[in-house]
Design a protein around this motif. Structure first.
Motif, short mmCIF file in Angstrom:
data_model
loop_
_atom_site.label_atom_id
_atom_site.label_comp_id
_atom_site.label_asym_id
_atom_site.label_seq_id
_atom_site.Cartn_x
_atom_site.Cartn_y
_atom_site.Cartn_z
N GLU A 57 0.91 -0.98 0.04
CA GLU A 57 0.02 -0.07 0.11
C GLU A 57 0.75 1.45 0.00
O GLU A 57 2.47 0.79 0.32
CB GLU A 57 -0.90 0.11 1.30
N ALA A 58 0.18 2.04 -0.31
CA ALA A 58 1.08 3.91 -0.26
C ALA A 58 2.04 3.91 0.96
O ALA A 58 0.80 3.62 1.50
CB ALA A 58 0.14 4.78 -0.62
N PHE A 59 2.86 4.45 0.70
CA PHE A 59 4.14 4.85 2.27
C PHE A 59 2.83 5.70 3.30
O PHE A 59 3.24 4.91 4.53
CB PHE A 59 4.89 5.48 2.35
N PRO A 60 2.12 6.80 3.02
CA PRO A 60 1.27 7.49 4.16
C PRO A 60 0.44 6.72 5.45
O PRO A 60 0.50 6.12 5.73
CB PRO A 60 0.74 8.48 3.57
N SER A 61 -0.29 4.93 4.64
CA SER A 61 -1.57 4.55 4.49
C SER A 61 0.02 3.68 5.66
O SER A 61 -0.97 3.19 7.14
CB SER A 61 -1.91 3.76 3.61
N PHE A 62 1.44 2.97 4.63
CA PHE A 62 1.35 2.36 5.83
C PHE A 62 2.22 2.36 6.71
O PHE A 62 1.90 1.76 7.71
CB PHE A 62 2.75 1.79 4.41
N VAL A 63 2.69 3.84 6.71
CA VAL A 63 3.58 4.56 8.48
C VAL A 63 2.26 3.99 9.08
O VAL A 63 2.39 4.12 10.48
CB VAL A 63 3.82 5.45 7.91
N ALA A 64 0.96 4.65 8.79
CA ALA A 64 -0.21 5.19 10.12
C ALA A 64 -0.52 3.75 10.57
O ALA A 64 -0.66 3.95 11.33
CB ALA A 64 -1.06 5.25 8.84
N ARG A 65 0.17 2.38 9.97
CA ARG A 65 -0.65 1.09 10.45
C ARG A 65 0.27 0.75 11.86
O ARG A 65 0.13 0.62 12.32
CB ARG A 65 0.36 0.28 10.20
N TYR A 66 1.06 1.75 12.44
CA TYR A 66 2.41 2.00 13.10
C TYR A 66 1.91 2.61 14.87
O TYR A 66 1.95 3.14 15.40
CB TYR A 66 3.58 2.22 13.24
#
Length: 413
Positions: A57-66
């Protein structure tokens, strides 16, 4: 001639091995110690159903998983994220593909070939492995202490990377014993808690007999807004167990559900049993005369039977079945009371560990210069789907770079 700097990595999982690879690439002599008989035990088990390396998935969404730790993870993931991980695997001769859910897997869906290639490359780079060596802390001189097959061993090093895992899957080496060792040294540790875990609900005997082991899908779920939930239903599937619930949809909600139990003594899981049917249409269907039809057949006509009908009977108020409007609302917003998490050893991962406030940007313990932490030892959590592994790789690399930087700055002997 100045002797080569030596680093010790304790823990042979993805975070530890990536730290070792990074240190070796910097020209540092590296020794890896692990309590088990081989490296990557948890990594291999996790890959039995198809190794989910990362997520596309797109990086902003990826990082938000944390979640609340996203800000600390962002620079590490920018330096070594999903695309970097896929390139790294390709360098080991392992191609990857993106599945329909955007999860990334090795082409053969196996963990063993990747691990074998990685260990071979590490050995070729000069990394030495010491297995069945359980770390027990430091002695009075600052040397690392290990319980080894032939008795206690003391080891000196110029820098140490700790990558000992969390507290789940004890039989694979992640037993959390290190928390007491570090706490005794004044390191700020958040208590380990289960993450990506199942929950207990206290089913009746009828529910246990009829539904244990049965999947429920499609279904949507959320933590009740009254307990702090964000109000958003997430669609997926999960399984009813003899004591409660577990599975991918439950794992995705495990952090808010667990935290609600910690705050209130229980969590209210709200289910939408028919996520594809609007409330008004469902109410209209349930309001149709059912004549001599049983309630079971009436519900079946509305698309509700099997395990969905069972959990509705289990959790909805009895008098709701006499009122189509109340029954429709119960189907679309059924409350399942969860009383506790399943034991930490059953969890896929753990939350808690060394707080980020206890380490600097290089992941070095501020109270123990020259000692770095990586992987699930740190206080963070993320859902399944490749996020856990990616963070372990990224933090292992960051700790390895930090340790290499630390060693480079040491005065010559």
């Amino acid at each position: 001639m100045t002797p080569a700097r030596r680093a010790v990595v304790i823990g042979g999982g993805p975070a530890g091995l990536m730290a070792a690879e990074t240190l070796a690439a910097a020209g540092i002599a590296v020794d890896v110690y692990d309590a088990m008989s081989n490296c990557g035990r948890k990594f291999l088990i996790a890959g039995k159903g198809g190794l989910n390396l990362t997520h596309a998935e797109a990086f902003p969404s990826f990082v938000a998983r944390y979640g609340s730790r996203a800000e600390r993870w962002q620079p590490m993931l920018e330096a070594f994220g999903a695309d970097h991980l896929r390139d790294w695997a390709r360098g080991l001769g392992i191609e990857t593909f993106v599945g329909s859910s955007q999860r990334v897997f090795p082409s053969d869906l196996k963990a063993a070939p990747l691990l074998r290639a990685w260990l071979r490359r590490l050995r070729e780079a000069g990394v030495h492995f010491h297995l069945r060596h359980r770390w027990t802390g430091w002695d009075e001189t600052g040397a690392l202490r290990f319980d080894a097959p032939d008795g206690p061993v003391n080891v000196t090093s110029d820098a140490t990377v700790l990558a000992l895992g969390g507290g789940s899957w004890r039989r694979l080496g992640s037993d959390g014993r290190w928390t007491a060792t570090l706490a005794a040294r004044g390191i700020d540790i958040a208590a380990l808690q289960p993450s990506n875990c199942g929950f207990e609900s206290g089913w009746t005997a009828i529910m246990r007999e009829r539904s244990a082991g049965q999947p429920i899908k499609p279904v949507a779920a959320r933590l009740a807004p009254a307990q702090g939930g964000d109000g958003v239903f997430h669609q997926g599937e999960f399984i009813f167990t003899s004591v409660g619930v577990e599975g991918s949809l439950i794992y995705a909600l495990s952090a808010p559900l667990r935290d609600a139990i910690n705050r209130h003594g229980h969590a209210e899981l709200e289910l939408d049993l028919l996520p594809g049917t609007p409330l008004d249409k469902l109410t209209a269907k349930l309001s149709l005369p059912r004549g001599k039809q049983s309630m079971a057949k009436h519900l079946h006509r509305c698309g509700l039977d099997g395990v969905k009908a069972a959990v509705l009977r289990e959790c909805a108020p009895e008098d709701a079945f006499d009122d189509p409007t109340r029954l429709a609302l119960a189907i679309k917003q059924l409350t399942v009371r969860l009383t506790r998490t399943r034991p930490i050893d059953e969890a896929i991962s753990t939350a808690g560990g060394v707080r980020f406030e206890a380490v600097d940007t290089r992941l070095m313990l501020q109270a123990l210069p020259g000692v770095f932490c990586a992987g699930e030892m740190l206080d963070w959590e993320a859902p399944t789907g490749g996020y856990l592994l990616t963070a372990c790789f990224a933090s292992g690399r960051a700790a390895g770079l930090g340790a290499a930087e630390w060693l480079a700055a040491l005065p010559s002997a």
